[in-house]
Scaffold this motif. Structure first.
Motif, PDB file in Angstrom:
ATOM      1  N   VAL A 286       0.832  -1.205   0.000  1.00 33.63           N
ATOM      2  CA  VAL A 286       0.000   0.000   0.000  1.00 33.63           C
ATOM      3  C   VAL A 286       0.869   1.259   0.000  1.00 33.63           C
ATOM      4  CG1 VAL A 286      -1.633   1.345   1.376  1.00 33.63           C
ATOM      5  CG2 VAL A 286      -1.988  -1.105   1.072  1.00 33.63           C
ATOM      6  N   VAL A 287       1.944   1.249   0.780  1.00 31.43           N
ATOM      7  CA  VAL A 287       2.847   2.406   0.814  1.00 31.43           C
ATOM      8  C   VAL A 287       3.457   2.640  -0.559  1.00 31.43           C
ATOM      9  CG1 VAL A 287       5.026   3.268   1.749  1.00 31.43           C
ATOM     10  CG2 VAL A 287       3.341   2.239   3.274  1.00 31.43           C
ATOM     11  N   ILE A 288       3.907   1.564  -1.209  1.00 31.32           N
ATOM     12  CA  ILE A 288       4.477   1.704  -2.554  1.00 31.32           C
ATOM     13  C   ILE A 288       3.442   2.261  -3.520  1.00 31.32           C
ATOM     14  CG2 ILE A 288       5.439   0.428  -4.496  1.00 31.32           C
ATOM     15  CD1 ILE A 288       6.705  -1.489  -2.512  1.00 31.32           C
ATOM     16  N   SER A 289       2.200   1.760  -3.433  1.00 31.76           N
ATOM     17  CA  SER A 289       1.141   2.250  -4.328  1.00 31.76           C
ATOM     18  C   SER A 289       0.830   3.718  -4.062  1.00 31.76           C
ATOM     19  CB  SER A 289      -0.125   1.406  -4.143  1.00 31.76           C
ATOM     20  OG  SER A 289       0.109   0.061  -4.532  1.00 31.76           O
ATOM     21  N   LEU A 290       0.823   4.126  -2.789  1.00 27.01           N
ATOM     22  CA  LEU A 290       0.578   5.533  -2.475  1.00 27.01           C
ATOM     23  C   LEU A 290       1.688   6.429  -3.012  1.00 27.01           C
ATOM     24  CD1 LEU A 290      -0.783   5.316   1.181  1.00 27.01           C
ATOM     25  CD2 LEU A 290      -2.070   5.880  -0.891  1.00 27.01           C
ATOM     26  N   LEU A 291       2.934   5.978  -2.875  1.00 27.42           N
ATOM     27  CA  LEU A 291       4.046   6.748  -3.429  1.00 27.42           C
ATOM     28  C   LEU A 291       3.922   6.849  -4.945  1.00 27.42           C
ATOM     29  CD1 LEU A 291       7.036   5.374  -1.305  1.00 27.42           C
ATOM     30  CD2 LEU A 291       5.895   7.591  -1.092  1.00 27.42           C
ATOM     31  N   ALA A 292       3.512   5.738  -5.578  1.00 25.53           N
ATOM     32  CA  ALA A 292       3.314   5.774  -7.028  1.00 25.53           C
ATOM     33  C   ALA A 292       2.199   6.747  -7.400  1.00 25.53           C
ATOM     34  CB  ALA A 292       2.992   4.373  -7.542  1.00 25.53           C
ATOM     35  N   PHE A 293       1.153   6.777  -6.590  1.00 25.66           N
ATOM     36  CA  PHE A 293       0.054   7.704  -6.848  1.00 25.66           C
ATOM     37  C   PHE A 293       0.546   9.154  -6.802  1.00 25.66           C
ATOM     38  CE2 PHE A 293      -3.122  10.495  -4.878  1.00 25.66           C
ATOM     39  CZ  PHE A 293      -4.116  10.458  -5.842  1.00 25.66           C
ATOM     40  N   PHE A 294       1.340   9.482  -5.810  1.00 34.15           N
ATOM     41  CA  PHE A 294       1.852  10.854  -5.715  1.00 34.15           C
ATOM     42  C   PHE A 294       2.841  11.156  -6.834  1.00 34.15           C
ATOM     43  CE2 PHE A 294       0.556  10.285  -1.199  1.00 34.15           C
ATOM     44  CZ  PHE A 294      -0.354  11.334  -1.154  1.00 34.15           C
ATOM     45  N   ILE A 295       3.592  10.126  -7.277  1.00 38.77           N
ATOM     46  CA  ILE A 295       4.479  10.336  -8.424  1.00 38.77           C
ATOM     47  C   ILE A 295       3.675  10.712  -9.662  1.00 38.77           C
ATOM     48  CG2 ILE A 295       6.014   9.148 -10.043  1.00 38.77           C
ATOM     49  CD1 ILE A 295       7.122   7.569  -7.695  1.00 38.77           C
ATOM     50  N   LEU A 296       2.579   9.995  -9.874  1.00 36.17           N
ATOM     51  CA  LEU A 296       1.736  10.299 -11.037  1.00 36.17           C
ATOM     52  C   LEU A 296       1.139  11.691 -10.933  1.00 36.17           C
ATOM     53  CD1 LEU A 296       0.337   9.417 -13.656  1.00 36.17           C
ATOM     54  CD2 LEU A 296      -1.518   8.502 -12.255  1.00 36.17           C
ATOM     55  N   PHE A 330      -7.292   9.981 -20.375  1.00 38.01           N
ATOM     56  CA  PHE A 330      -7.085   8.770 -21.174  1.00 38.01           C
ATOM     57  C   PHE A 330      -5.734   8.135 -20.856  1.00 38.01           C
ATOM     58  CE2 PHE A 330      -5.251   6.803 -24.968  1.00 38.01           C
ATOM     59  CZ  PHE A 330      -6.183   5.792 -25.200  1.00 38.01           C
ATOM     60  N   ILE A 331      -4.712   8.974 -20.680  1.00 43.57           N
ATOM     61  CA  ILE A 331      -3.387   8.456 -20.329  1.00 43.57           C
ATOM     62  C   ILE A 331      -3.432   7.715 -18.992  1.00 43.57           C
ATOM     63  CG2 ILE A 331      -1.020   9.103 -19.752  1.00 43.57           C
ATOM     64  CD1 ILE A 331      -1.303  11.465 -21.648  1.00 43.57           C
ATOM     65  N   VAL A 332      -4.099   8.335 -18.005  1.00 44.19           N
ATOM     66  CA  VAL A 332      -4.194   7.721 -16.678  1.00 44.19           C
ATOM     67  C   VAL A 332      -4.929   6.389 -16.753  1.00 44.19           C
ATOM     68  CG1 VAL A 332      -5.188   7.976 -14.376  1.00 44.19           C
ATOM     69  CG2 VAL A 332      -4.044   9.910 -15.463  1.00 44.19           C
ATOM     70  N   ALA A 334      -5.332   4.382 -19.321  1.00 49.58           N
ATOM     71  CA  ALA A 334      -4.551   3.378 -20.055  1.00 49.58           C
ATOM     72  C   ALA A 334      -3.423   2.820 -19.197  1.00 49.58           C
ATOM     73  CB  ALA A 334      -3.991   4.000 -21.337  1.00 49.58           C
ATOM     74  N   VAL A 335      -2.689   3.707 -18.491  1.00 52.24           N
ATOM     75  CA  VAL A 335      -1.575   3.244 -17.662  1.00 52.24           C
ATOM     76  C   VAL A 335      -2.081   2.382 -16.508  1.00 52.24           C
ATOM     77  CG1 VAL A 335       0.274   3.975 -16.120  1.00 52.24           C
ATOM     78  CG2 VAL A 335      -0.077   5.172 -18.279  1.00 52.24           C
ATOM     79  N   ASN A 336      -3.144   2.812 -15.839  1.00 55.44           N
ATOM     80  CA  ASN A 336      -3.684   2.045 -14.717  1.00 55.44           C
ATOM     81  C   ASN A 336      -4.242   0.700 -15.164  1.00 55.44           C
ATOM     82  OD1 ASN A 336      -2.974   3.948 -12.838  1.00 55.44           O
ATOM     83  ND2 ASN A 336      -4.970   4.928 -12.765  1.00 55.44           N
ATOM     84  N   ALA A 337      -4.837   0.660 -16.357  1.00 57.18           N
ATOM     85  CA  ALA A 337      -5.351  -0.613 -16.874  1.00 57.18           C
ATOM     86  C   ALA A 337      -4.216  -1.601 -17.121  1.00 57.18           C
ATOM     87  CB  ALA A 337      -6.136  -0.380 -18.159  1.00 57.18           C
ATOM     88  N   VAL A 338      -3.126  -1.119 -17.676  1.00 56.13           N
ATOM     89  CA  VAL A 338      -1.964  -1.987 -17.905  1.00 56.13           C
ATOM     90  C   VAL A 338      -1.404  -2.478 -16.570  1.00 56.13           C
ATOM     91  CG1 VAL A 338       0.400  -2.057 -18.771  1.00 56.13           C
ATOM     92  CG2 VAL A 338      -1.389  -0.941 -20.117  1.00 56.13           C
ATOM     93  N   SER A 380      -9.790   1.263  -9.751  1.00 55.50           N
ATOM     94  CA  SER A 380     -10.897   2.151 -10.104  1.00 55.50           C
ATOM     95  C   SER A 380     -10.906   3.388  -9.219  1.00 55.50           C
ATOM     96  CB  SER A 380     -12.233   1.403  -9.984  1.00 55.50           C
ATOM     97  OG  SER A 380     -12.276   0.307 -10.874  1.00 55.50           O
ATOM     98  N   VAL A 381     -10.686   3.180  -7.906  1.00 55.70           N
ATOM     99  CA  VAL A 381     -10.659   4.318  -6.990  1.00 55.70           C
ATOM    100  C   VAL A 381      -9.482   5.238  -7.301  1.00 55.70           C
ATOM    101  CG1 VAL A 381     -10.335   4.990  -4.577  1.00 55.70           C
ATOM    102  CG2 VAL A 381     -11.879   3.106  -5.144  1.00 55.70           C
ATOM    103  N   VAL A 382      -8.301   4.652  -7.517  1.00 59.77           N
ATOM    104  CA  VAL A 382      -7.124   5.459  -7.844  1.00 59.77           C
ATOM    105  C   VAL A 382      -7.340   6.233  -9.137  1.00 59.77           C
ATOM    106  CG1 VAL A 382      -4.692   5.340  -8.498  1.00 59.77           C
ATOM    107  CG2 VAL A 382      -5.530   3.987  -6.577  1.00 59.77           C
ATOM    108  N   THR A 383      -7.904   5.579 -10.128  1.00 55.51           N
ATOM    109  CA  THR A 383      -8.155   6.245 -11.418  1.00 55.51           C
ATOM    110  C   THR A 383      -9.155   7.379 -11.259  1.00 55.51           C
ATOM    111  OG1 THR A 383      -7.713   4.166 -12.581  1.00 55.51           O
ATOM    112  CG2 THR A 383      -8.885   5.876 -13.798  1.00 55.51           C
ATOM    113  N   ALA A 384     -10.210   7.141 -10.499  1.00 58.86           N
ATOM    114  CA  ALA A 384     -11.216   8.188 -10.290  1.00 58.86           C
ATOM    115  C   ALA A 384     -10.611   9.393  -9.584  1.00 58.86           C
ATOM    116  CB  ALA A 384     -12.386   7.628  -9.483  1.00 58.86           C
TER     117      ALA A 384
END
Length: 400
Positions: A286-296, A330-332, A334-338, A380-384
């Protein structure tokens, strides 16, 4: 219109940093893959936790007093039962989900088995516990004084001791669980100057209870008629714990001079340790995913800052913030789907890797659909949230 969309796309994508998007994708992929894999592994392994014959069985503890010195000798004056206050105190512990009492027999018990030319007789003991703590579903688990027949549940180890110890040394036939249910058994109960022979039958074998269990209805009837105590103190307690392996359990037992009748507490530590390790691993993911979210989000904000003049030009041409934000969204997506697909593939591959060893020890893995749904929900939540942040930032730029 299509040509205009292509022109806008070519205009906006010039400042897109492929490296930043790749960094976000890799970080988010690592975090989500760790979370889903850990979740699926815990769900697969946890199927064995509720089985009473498994190496990680941990829901129940059978508690008794420690026998020290001369405490167990007749005439020592020390009561081995539990008082009502002690039972209530244990029931009030935060790690106790529910508890029950072992009611001992206060009369003499002996049993005989007739097996053709041979036979066997022995002294026995009886105990009774509430029906909800039985781990076998016996049929006709009742007692009627008008037509007395005693149903009995034995521990599985007792049958093994008979087959591979007593029977093999005496030349007697070895018996299966089904055969034991058909063996003619007679039980003598005596006390208060009375004696009575009653037919009995073995109706089940328990992995949880190291005792010879009879129905509570029979125990009440026999103690009142043949026993020397109308209501004996419970000899042992059975406790269903809500936090298996909790260190507070051992501390409480040691402080009060109690002990568990088997290694249930030690087995519970395995489940407790598994839950902690899984929580830590998921926390790291979860910490890694949160850091990735802030990077995006940082990458998108920098990208919007670089394109600020172009955004003002598009606003002058009549484009709305939602129309321009659609391309970044659209970029977000596509990247999140991959990332989601790659994470699910890793989880399923890891599951295939540990399924063989789990099958070898009799653990049936569960369906991965819960983990798939969790992954889809998280992405889905992250993308939204990403899309909402892009639109809000875009609107701010168009207003400035």
């Amino acid at each position: 219109m299509k040509i205009m969309r292509n022109v806008i796309w070519r205009l906006l994508r010039r400042n897109i940093s492929v490296g930043q998007l790749a960094g976000y994708a890799l970080a988010n992929f690592a975090g989500l893959a760790i979370v889903l894999t850990a979740l699926q592994f815990y769900r697969d392994v946890s199927t064995v936790l509720g089985r009473d014959d498994s190496f990680m069985s941990r829901d129940y503890l059978v508690v008794s007093r420690k026998v020290t010195g001369l405490g167990g000798l007749v005439g020592s004056g020390e009561s081995r039962g539990f008082s009502a206050d002690e039972v209530a105190d244990m029931a009030g512990r935060p790690w106790v989900r529910r508890g029950g009492e072992f009611t001992p027999a206060t009369f003499n018990v002996s049993a005989s088995i007739d097996m053709g030319a041979g036979g066997m007789s022995t002294a026995l003991f009886f105990e009774a516990i509430p029906d909800e703590f039985l781990d076998v579903p016996p049929q006709d688990w009742s007692f009627d004084p008008e037509r007395p027949e005693i149903p009995i549940i034995l521990n599985k180890d007792y049958l093994s001791l008979y087959n591979f110890g007593f029977a093999s040394s005496r030349g007697l036939p070895q018996l299966s669980e089904a055969m034991m249910g058909m063996v003619p058994l007679r039980v003598s109960i005596s006390g208060n100057g009375r004696q009575q022979w009653l037919p009995a039958r073995i109706v089940g074998f328990s992995s949880r209870l190291n005792t010879i269990a009879v129905p509570e209805a029979f125990m009440r009837w026999a103690n009142e008629r043949y026993g020397d105590a109308a209501r004996p103190a419970p000899s042992r307690l059975i406790v269903e714990v809500s936090k298996p392996g909790d260190p507070a359990i051992k501390e409480y037992l040691d402080a009060h001079g109690y002990e568990s009748a088997d290694d249930g507490a030690d087995r519970g530590k395995a489940a407790y340790f598994l839950a902690i390790v899984t929580a830590v691993v998921i926390g790291v993911g979860v910490v890694i995913s949160l850091l990735a979210f802030f990077i995006l989000m940082l990458s998108i904000y920098l990208l919007l800052q670089k394109n600020r003049e172009k955004l003002h030009d598009l606003m002058q041409l009549g484009y709305s913030p939602a129309m321009v934000a659609r391309y970044y969204s659209f970029i977000v997506v596509a990247v999140n789907a991959v990332v989601l697909v790659a994470s699910l593939v890793v989880m399923l591959c890891a599951r295939a890797g540990w399924r063989g060893p789990l099958d070898a020890i009799g653990v049936e893995p569960v369906s991965p659909w819960v983990s798939v749904v969790v992954g889809v929900a998280v992405v889905s939540v992250v993308t939204a949230v990403n899309i909402a942040a892009i639109r809000r930032k875009m609107s701010a730029y168009f207003r400035s």
